[in-house]
Design a protein around this motif. Structure first.
Motif, PDB file in Angstrom:
ATOM      1  N   ILE A 247       0.800  -1.232   0.000  1.00 48.32           N
ATOM      2  CA  ILE A 247       0.000   0.000   0.000  1.00 48.32           C
ATOM      3  C   ILE A 247       0.830   1.278   0.000  1.00 48.32           C
ATOM      4  N   ALA A 248       2.176   1.164   0.105  1.00 48.32           N
ATOM      5  CA  ALA A 248       2.994   2.374   0.142  1.00 48.32           C
ATOM      6  C   ALA A 248       2.858   3.146  -1.166  1.00 48.32           C
ATOM      7  N   ASP A 249       2.942   4.467  -1.082  1.00 49.76           N
ATOM      8  CA  ASP A 249       2.785   5.316  -2.276  1.00 49.76           C
ATOM      9  C   ASP A 249       3.902   5.073  -3.270  1.00 49.76           C
ATOM     10  N   ASN A 250       5.128   5.069  -2.744  1.00 51.05           N
ATOM     11  CA  ASN A 250       6.279   4.853  -3.605  1.00 51.05           C
ATOM     12  C   ASN A 250       6.907   3.553  -3.156  1.00 51.05           C
ATOM     13  N   ARG A 251       6.861   2.570  -4.022  1.00 49.57           N
ATOM     14  CA  ARG A 251       7.235   1.240  -3.559  1.00 49.57           C
ATOM     15  C   ARG A 251       8.738   1.027  -3.548  1.00 49.57           C
ATOM     16  N   LEU A 252       9.475   1.963  -4.110  1.00 49.66           N
ATOM     17  CA  LEU A 252      10.913   1.725  -4.228  1.00 49.66           C
ATOM     18  C   LEU A 252      11.748   2.548  -3.253  1.00 49.66           C
ATOM     19  N   THR A 253      11.117   3.442  -2.553  1.00 52.48           N
ATOM     20  CA  THR A 253      11.921   4.307  -1.706  1.00 52.48           C
ATOM     21  C   THR A 253      12.455   3.560  -0.489  1.00 52.48           C
ATOM     22  N   LEU A 254      13.566   4.085   0.040  1.00 52.87           N
ATOM     23  CA  LEU A 254      14.153   3.460   1.214  1.00 52.87           C
ATOM     24  C   LEU A 254      13.467   3.931   2.488  1.00 52.87           C
ATOM     25  N   PHE A 255      12.751   5.031   2.382  1.00 45.97           N
ATOM     26  CA  PHE A 255      12.179   5.611   3.582  1.00 45.97           C
ATOM     27  C   PHE A 255      10.816   5.007   3.872  1.00 45.97           C
ATOM     28  N   PRO A 256      10.522   4.799   5.127  1.00 48.67           N
ATOM     29  CA  PRO A 256       9.229   4.195   5.468  1.00 48.67           C
ATOM     30  C   PRO A 256       8.083   5.161   5.182  1.00 48.67           C
ATOM     31  N   LEU A 257       7.112   4.706   4.427  1.00 48.83           N
ATOM     32  CA  LEU A 257       5.938   5.542   4.141  1.00 48.83           C
ATOM     33  C   LEU A 257       4.729   5.059   4.919  1.00 48.83           C
ATOM     34  N   VAL A 258       4.903   3.968   5.636  1.00 47.31           N
ATOM     35  CA  VAL A 258       3.838   3.438   6.481  1.00 47.31           C
ATOM     36  C   VAL A 258       4.478   3.173   7.828  1.00 47.31           C
ATOM     37  N   GLY A 259       3.810   3.646   8.887  1.00 42.52           N
ATOM     38  CA  GLY A 259       4.396   3.460  10.201  1.00 42.52           C
ATOM     39  C   GLY A 259       3.954   2.142  10.801  1.00 42.52           C
ATOM     40  N   VAL A 421      26.186   4.071  17.167  1.00 47.35           N
ATOM     41  CA  VAL A 421      25.347   4.464  18.304  1.00 47.35           C
ATOM     42  C   VAL A 421      24.228   5.378  17.827  1.00 47.35           C
ATOM     43  N   CYS A 422      24.604   6.348  16.992  1.00 48.37           N
ATOM     44  CA  CYS A 422      23.604   7.313  16.520  1.00 48.37           C
ATOM     45  C   CYS A 422      22.521   6.635  15.703  1.00 48.37           C
ATOM     46  N   SER A 423      22.909   5.604  14.945  1.00 46.58           N
ATOM     47  CA  SER A 423      21.902   5.003  14.079  1.00 46.58           C
ATOM     48  C   SER A 423      20.840   4.283  14.902  1.00 46.58           C
ATOM     49  N   PHE A 424      21.180   3.894  16.138  1.00 52.43           N
ATOM     50  CA  PHE A 424      20.188   3.212  16.955  1.00 52.43           C
ATOM     51  C   PHE A 424      19.196   4.157  17.609  1.00 52.43           C
ATOM     52  N   VAL A 425      19.506   5.444  17.541  1.00 51.20           N
ATOM     53  CA  VAL A 425      18.640   6.400  18.227  1.00 51.20           C
ATOM     54  C   VAL A 425      17.318   6.583  17.478  1.00 51.20           C
ATOM     55  N   VAL A 426      17.365   6.412  16.183  1.00 49.82           N
ATOM     56  CA  VAL A 426      16.155   6.624  15.382  1.00 49.82           C
ATOM     57  C   VAL A 426      15.769   5.310  14.704  1.00 49.82           C
ATOM     58  N   PRO A 427      15.128   4.397  15.451  1.00 46.37           N
ATOM     59  CA  PRO A 427      14.878   3.058  14.923  1.00 46.37           C
ATOM     60  C   PRO A 427      14.122   3.012  13.596  1.00 46.37           C
ATOM     61  N   PRO A 428      13.097   3.843  13.370  1.00 47.23           N
ATOM     62  CA  PRO A 428      12.355   3.666  12.115  1.00 47.23           C
ATOM     63  C   PRO A 428      13.210   3.881  10.877  1.00 47.23           C
ATOM     64  N   LEU A 429      14.295   4.609  11.026  1.00 47.67           N
ATOM     65  CA  LEU A 429      15.069   4.941   9.826  1.00 47.67           C
ATOM     66  C   LEU A 429      16.367   4.144   9.731  1.00 47.67           C
ATOM     67  N   ILE A 430      16.513   3.127  10.574  1.00 45.81           N
ATOM     68  CA  ILE A 430      17.783   2.386  10.572  1.00 45.81           C
ATOM     69  C   ILE A 430      18.114   1.862   9.187  1.00 45.81           C
ATOM     70  N   ARG A 431      17.106   1.277   8.537  1.00 49.30           N
ATOM     71  CA  ARG A 431      17.400   0.647   7.251  1.00 49.30           C
ATOM     72  C   ARG A 431      17.777   1.684   6.192  1.00 49.30           C
ATOM     73  N   ALA A 432      17.002   2.767   6.160  1.00 44.45           N
ATOM     74  CA  ALA A 432      17.311   3.814   5.186  1.00 44.45           C
ATOM     75  C   ALA A 432      18.714   4.360   5.433  1.00 44.45           C
ATOM     76  N   THR A 433      18.999   4.642   6.698  1.00 50.48           N
ATOM     77  CA  THR A 433      20.298   5.203   7.052  1.00 50.48           C
ATOM     78  C   THR A 433      21.443   4.293   6.623  1.00 50.48           C
ATOM     79  N   MET A 434      21.227   3.015   6.872  1.00 47.15           N
ATOM     80  CA  MET A 434      22.277   2.034   6.594  1.00 47.15           C
ATOM     81  C   MET A 434      22.751   2.124   5.150  1.00 47.15           C
TER      82      MET A 434
END
Lengths: 530, 391, 370, 74
Positions: A247-259, A421-434
């Protein structure tokens, strides 16, 4: 600043004062059972967990009785024992045509339970229903009997592992859909909380529940959610993660579009902001849409804490997000290109730490980051007892041996450690950040700061093109919605957050009063929000 | 439609992202281990008219014992090495040095730029152009002119005080600048004044005092880009007083039968020119100084206001004397307006400046001067009266 | 496909980013030396007026882009020819900015990297943004453009200790001549270049705000330019300032204790992206409107590639670029920036256009604003 | 020298292939192709000439000549 907000709050309160007086808009309980049923259907439309049992009794079964409750939050054993059984057992023996005498019988002798109340207003009845009591309506009577059959406690739910909080509820969702529905219902006792169940997946026939608060959620978004869910064409839905990708709007983006969330209080907060939740049987992760970028640096705890502290934490999270994305890239750009920027003393330190390292900084950084990601992944997959051993190995290999062996400089170890350490602070974006981290790193190695800037601007452009269910992803910053900035990087105290996020476009924007008009008003001001 | 578009954008993004990877590490990409970190630079004219460039290069591995692994190798190496090379131009000499040293020289970290006396006397204009033009040179390098020693010698000293001699030299410049006996001159100041007719450039002076020590005191005065002469430390201070660049300093004042030393806390100086009938008629210098009593060895008491007023007056006279010395030397000996009277004229009397601009050196050196110093003593320290003079 | 809309704030940010564009590397109005501030004030006033003319043209022809206005007012054939000239001008403008950008980076940061590569990489980012459409460009502007004045102010405040506040004296040493000339060049660069926004104004969601937006952004740009000028001259002195190639960069070199030219790079990226982005968007949109193509994004990559090639092709070296800009650009630009728009304004006043279909709301806005 | 030519051609080919994919999928009209190849072709030819060391007369020069002809610029 707060002065103005308080003023506006007062204004808003004043504006809705008349609504409070008008709290009993549902009117008294109508005398006819048909009318009662119609009213209930209207009030509880789209609430698939409402149960209405119809029992006939009296002479020739002419008098109808309605037993109304909500599935899940009542103790079914108690209900059967105290209400259903007595009615079925004793009532046939009462051969009366007078509804009031039946009412007397019911209230005095038949119903065994000690917790019986009598209500005359429809809204009272509804309130008891949604809070887990059974209500008995009798044809011809303009009053109803309330029997306390609340389930003494919810099912055994545990604190979620993935989202822990210092403060706030420790209840997490479980795999069972009805339980999850109850958990939400327990927090939002309101017939406006709609739960629509549908089945998805040709083979799995998985139950999906779309949950939203009517009047708060944007109808368009609800429709859009239903439409997109309907379009899913697959034979297996095993987890909300699968739905999310469909159901995500953009299926290819790295950023989460659904929480997604595992926490009940967080979800309740999202619903009260006007978001739509999608619960799927078999997984404790509940989806929320629309999901905006800013939500990834908001935490549930923020709302339970002092606003200054929460604001500081949010800024810190943003800083951590930037650091974990950019730090290795900045370091590489600094030591490979921009020597003019480095002060003399630091230059000596940097150059000394680089001495004897066989790889260029880029490769060095790449190796260390990959090693770290490997460790992280291994830590996740490993059975927990072995994790200890793994962390020791990781600490020694990453921290000491690589430096001692001259593979990596000690500065690089520090850099990668801070990044991690910093990447663990914002869990929803870990994958995108990586993944984006590597992009920045490559750009830095190619063109230094300029490369980083090009990459950053490209990522920003990408973020600007994103939308989540029609809502621009970077709202409230871009497009700037000054109105919603109160709950962005800087958070105003909860009592000053009078209005809900405007960007979600609900019909009803002021928090408090109106939505919960049938409850005691002060209690109804939903200070709880996720 | 939207999905297609998204795919297109995504693909472009991926292209954008992969592109740098493919070309990773070309062109200006230079790891720190592949450059020589220059700590100090020296320029001098050789006998046969060439330019001798000397660089002092820091060896980071020797200064900071490297990480555990590389440590064993770098035990005995010296913290710096000095290399020099000559060439027709600065740039050629610098690049030619690559035949001697192992890695490319990196100039931005240079702490000091020492200009040889001989070179300075012949003119520094064309030399400085390289430093102005090159993108890697920091405009904030300290420039000093060597007296009675070549830059080469100065850069080769082995100081006990700092592992890197250039850092030591820079440190002495900072110290004396705070004391008011040398003017801290940055490269940018030279660039600014070089081209400006209203003010002549100046730079600090450095001499070699022993094998391991240098002394930075005094001022090199230029005239039309050429070294005209030197000011001694007191004259330098006078110049700084007038120019509003004094950061602090100790001024001795003879009192009765001893001496008193005052510490200058704050000083404000301004220069201006009086114009009569469209012609400059008088140079005006005004200084307001605030000082504390640092030492009082005159044998008298200090607790009366009259004494203090008297001391203030004497302090003012003393400062005025220093300024006068500096001004007189610049007027009579060098004919070089280092105070910036010309700039003042240019700013406030542009018409008058147009007329005198080309003959400013001569006009300047003949103008009378009016120097007024207003000194104030603010505090006297922890005791009021000296030893033995209490009640 | 409905018309994409941008908010007033977004348009304002885009305009400001466009105006900051190259001025962050090339200080404007330097021809007037010490009196550049005067030239900036005069030029800024003129520039604001010029931009108000553009706004007026757009308001008189609601919901119409430059190409549509040209076609309607000048007839199909003549209008199309002039539109093609404008397309050329936008492309050329983009390539000039590309070139400025490339020369700057190659001079101060990466002397060994080929300029073409730098420009190409930059172009990739720009085209990606333009392909996102006006909305995305607007949002980018909203997000990034405020960074430019912030950095400029940070640098200015940090340099306050080394300032000589009277450095701009004497006033009018060489008379008004050079000042007026510099003011004229300041009008054409950057103010007149906003003629490209005639392709963008129709996308504004609230027309009645247009004049205000345009005016405030011109004033802001002039103000920032004055700040930059006073900072530069008081730090560098007028003699040195007249010699250096990239004045703001040389100033940032003097930032105490640290070297901050990456900050200039960031400004450059943002301002350059805004400026080139708008130019390429205007050019591509104009092409597709002249040719009657529905989806302009088809051509952005081609236009972008051509701009890159043109930027390399156009000038042999940096001095060629500077001297051409100094000698010819003003005349060249005035044609597109002043003469044709003035004709359009007159024509629009003479025969008021009937509102484009479905834009009653816009029309009301126009009436209200008069 | 040759590698530069190759790189230019490669970049253009990648761009053109990428765009063609989109054009064909969206079934764009012929004029899109014409305009596209006009711009791309011009870019390609000029850049190849530049890489080969031949500099065609620059547009700025032409503009300069026009203004000189009119007699505005010196």
């Amino acid at each position: 600043m707060f002065g103005r907000i308080r003023e506006r709050y007062r204004e808003a309160k004043h504006k809705f004062a008349n609504v409070r007086v008008d709290a009993s808009s549902y009117g008294p309980i109508p005398g006819k059972i048909k009318a009662v049923q119609a009213r209930l259907d209207e009030i509880f439309s789209q609430c698939n967990d409402l149960v209405i049992k119809e029992i006939s009794c009296g002479k020739d079964g002419r008098i109808k009785i309605l037993v109304v409750h909500i599935e899940g939050i009542v103790d079914r054993r108690l209900l059967n024992q105290d209400v259903i059984h007595p009615i079925l057992d004793y009532l046939p023996s009462v051969q009366s045509e007078d509804s009031s005498s039946i009412y007397q019988q019911l209230s005095k002798c038949i119903v065994i339970s000690s917790d019986i109340k009598e209500v005359h207003e429809m809204w009272q009845a509804v309130n008891f229903i949604v809070s887990g009591d059974a209500v008995i309506f009798i044809d011809g009577e303009d009053r109803a009997l309330v029997v306390g059959v609340k389930s003494p406690e919810g099912r055994q739910v545990e604190e979620p592992d993935t989202e822990t909080s210092i403060r706030g509820s420790r209840e997490g969702f479980v795999e069972n859909l009805p339980t999850n529905m109850v958990l939400i219902r327990k927090r939002i006792k309101n017939p406006d909380l709609k739960m629509e169940i549908m089945q998805l997946g040709e083979r799995t026939k998985t139950d999906i529940c779309i949950c939203y608060i009517k009047g708060l959620a944007n109808e368009e978004i609800v429709r859009e959610v239903k439409e997109r869910l309907g379009k899913i064409n697959t034979d297996a839905i095993l987890d909300t993660g699968i739905i999310e990708q469909y159901i995500a709007d953009n299926r290819l983006t790295l950023f989460p579009l659904v929480g997604n969330s595992e926490k009940c209080d967080k979800l309740a907060g999202k619903l009260l902001e006007g978001r739509v939740a999608i619960i799927c049987d078999g997984t404790p992760y509940v989806l929320t849409v629309p999901y905006l970028f800013i939500e990834s640096i908001q935490a549930t705890d923020d709302y339970f804490d002092h606003a200054f502290f929460a604001s500081f934490m949010r800024l810190l999270r943003l800083l951590a997000l930037l650091t974990s994305n950019l730090l290795p890239a900045l370091y590489v750009a600094l030591v490979v290109f921009h020597h003019t920027v480095i002060p003399f003393k630091l230059m000596i330190t940097l150059a000394a730490s680089q001495q004897g390292i066989p790889f260029p900084p880029f490769i060095e950084a790449l190796l260390m980051i990959i090693a770290f990601e490997l460790l992280r992944e291994a830590g996740v997959r490993m059975p927990r007892p072995i994790g200890q051993a793994l962390s020791i190995v990781g600490a020694i290999v990453l921290g000491e041996a690589s430096v001692a062996a001259g593979i990596a400089s000690n500065l690089m170890v520090i850099i990668v450690a801070i990044t991690a350490v910093c990447s663990f602070v914002v869990p929803p974006l870990i994958r995108a950040t990586m993944l984006i981290r590597f992009v920045f790193l490559a750009a830095a190695n190619f063109l230094g700061f300029l490369g980083i800037m090009v990459a950053v601007v490209a990522v920003f452009t990408h973020l600007c093109t994103l939308r989540s269910f029609g809502i621009p992803y970077l709202a409230p910053f871009s497009p700037l919605t000054a109105h919603d900035l109160k709950d962005s990087l800087i958070m105003v105290p909860i009592w000053a957050m009078i209005t809900r996020p405007k960007i979600l476009r609900q019909q009803e924007n002021v928090r408090g009063v109106k939505g919960s008009k049938r409850q005691e008003v002060d209690k109804g001001r939903d200070s709880q929000k996720g | 439609m939207t999905v297609k578009k998204d795919k297109g954008r995504k693909a472009l993004l991926i292209l954008l992202l992969i592109f740098p990877l493919l070309l990773a590490g070309c062109w200006n990409n230079r790891p720190l281990t592949e450059i020589n970190i220059v700590a100090g630079m020296g320029l001098e004219r050789t006998e046969d008219g060439k330019i001798l460039v000397t660089v002092q290069v820091a060896e980071p591995g020797a200064i900071q014992p490297a990480s555990a692994g590389g440590g064993s190798g770098g035990e005995k190496s010296k913290p710096v090495f000095v290399a020099s090379n000559e060439g027709e131009t600065v740039f050629e000499a610098l690049r030619g040095m690559l035949a001697v040293v192992d890695k490319k020289l990196f100039l931005s970290t240079a702490q000091v730029l020492i200009i040889g006396e001989k070179l300075a006397q012949e003119g520094i204009g064309e030399i400085l152009d390289f430093f102005e033009r090159d993108y890697e040179v920091s405009y904030l390098v300290d420039v000093i002119v060597a007296k009675d020693a070549t830059p080469d010698e100065l850069l080769r000293i082995e100081s006990d005080m700092d592992t890197i001699p250039a850092v030591y030299i820079k440190g002495t410049v900072e110290n004396t600048a705070a004391r008011g006996t040398v003017k801290k001159t940055l490269l940018i100041d030279l660039f600014k004044d070089m081209d400006c007719k209203g003010r002549q450039p100046t730079a600090g002076q450095i001499t070699k005092s022993s094998d391991k020590e240098v002394r930075t005191e005094g001022l090199a005065v230029f005239r039309d880009g050429k070294l005209a002469g030197w000011l001694n430390p007191y004259e330098t201070r006078g110049f700084l007083f007038a120019n509003n660049e004094l950061k602090g300093g100790i001024v001795n004042v003879p009192v009765d039968n001893g001496k008193a030393a005052f510490e200058i806390i704050r000083s404000k100086g301004s220069v201006s020119v009086e114009v009569e009938d469209g012609k400059p008629s008088m140079l005006i210098i005004r200084v307001n100084a605030e000082a504390n009593v640092g030492e009082y060895g005159s044998g008298g008491r200090l607790d009366s206001l009259e004494t203090l007023y008297m001391l203030e007056e004497k302090l003012g006279e003393e400062i005025g004397k220093e300024i006068e010395m500096a001004l007189e030397k610049c007027q009579k000996e060098f004919a070089s307006d280092i105070f910036g009277f010309g700039i003042y004229l240019h700013k406030y009397y542009p018409k008058c400046w147009k007329e005198v601009e080309n003959d400013w050196h001569n006009i300047f050196s003949k103008l009378p001067a009016d120097i007024r110093v207003d000194a104030k003593i603010m505090r006297v320290g922890l005791v009021i009266n000296p030893v033995g003079k209490g009640e | 496909m409905g018309k994409t809309r941008i908010s007033g704030l977004q348009l304002f940010m885009l305009l400001s980013g466009f105006l900051f564009g190259s001025t962050v590397i090339l200080a404007p109005a330097l021809g007037a030396k010490n009196d550049a501030w005067l030239a900036i004030i005069i030029g800024g006033t003129g520039g604001a007026l010029l931009m108000l003319i553009y706004a007026a043209i757009s308001l008189l022809n609601p919901s119409k882009t430059l190409v549509e206005i040209l076609k309607e007012k000048m007839g199909k054939v003549l209008g199309s020819i002039i539109a093609v000239l404008y397309i050329w001008y936008f492309i050329h403008l983009a390539s000039l900015v590309f070139r400025d950008f490339g020369e700057f980076i190659c001079t101060v940061t990466f002397p060994e990297t080929p300029m073409t590569v730098l420009i190409s990489i930059f172009a990739l980012g720009v085209v990606y943004g333009v392909n996102g459409g006006v909305e995305v460009m607007g949002r980018m502007g909203e997000l990034l453009v405020p960074i430019i004045p912030t950095f400029i102010l940070i640098v200015s405040v940090s340099l306050i200790t080394v300032n000589d506040f009277t450095a701009f004296l004497p006033v009018l040493e060489n008379g008004m001549g050079p000042v007026l000339k510099a003011a004229l060049s300041y009008i054409t660069f950057p103010f007149g270049e906003t003629v490209a926004f005639l392709m963008l104004f129709p996308n504004l969601n609230r027309k009645e705000k247009l004049k205000k937006i345009v005016f405030v952004s011109a004033a802001l740009s002039a103000l920032i330019s004055i700040v930059i000028f006073f900072r530069d001259i008081s730090v560098l002195g007028s003699d040195l300032m007249s010699r250096v190639t990239f004045v703001p960069h040389s100033t940032t070199l003097l930032f105490p204790e640290a070297n901050v030219d990456p900050l200039v790079d960031i400004n450059l990226m943002i301002g350059g992206e805004a400026k080139i982005g708008v130019c390429i968007y205007a050019a591509t949109k104009a092409i597709s409107q002249v040719a009657g193509i529905e989806n302009y994004t088809n051509l952005t990559r081609a236009v972008g590639a051509f701009c890159v090639v043109l930027s390399v092709w156009d000038f042999e070296n940096v001095l060629d670029l500077f001297s051409w800009t100094e000698r010819i650009y003003s005349y060249y630009a005035i044609t597109f920036q002043v003469i044709i728009p003035l004709i359009l304004l007159v024509l629009s006043l003479i025969k008021r256009s009937k509102p484009a279909e479905g834009s009653d709301a816009d029309n009301e806005g126009v009436i209200a604003s008069k | 020298m040759n590698s530069i030519l190759l790189a230019i051609i490669a970049v253009f080919i990648i761009l053109i292939l990428y765009d063609m994919r989109i054009f064909i999928r969206n079934k764009e009209p012929a004029k899109v192709y014409v305009l596209y190849f006009f711009l791309m072709g011009a870019g390609l030819i000029v850049s190849l000439l530049l890489a080969a060391g031949i500099r065609p007369v620059a547009p700025s020069r032409l503009i300069e000549a026009v203004f000189k002809m009119i007699g505005i610029a010196k």
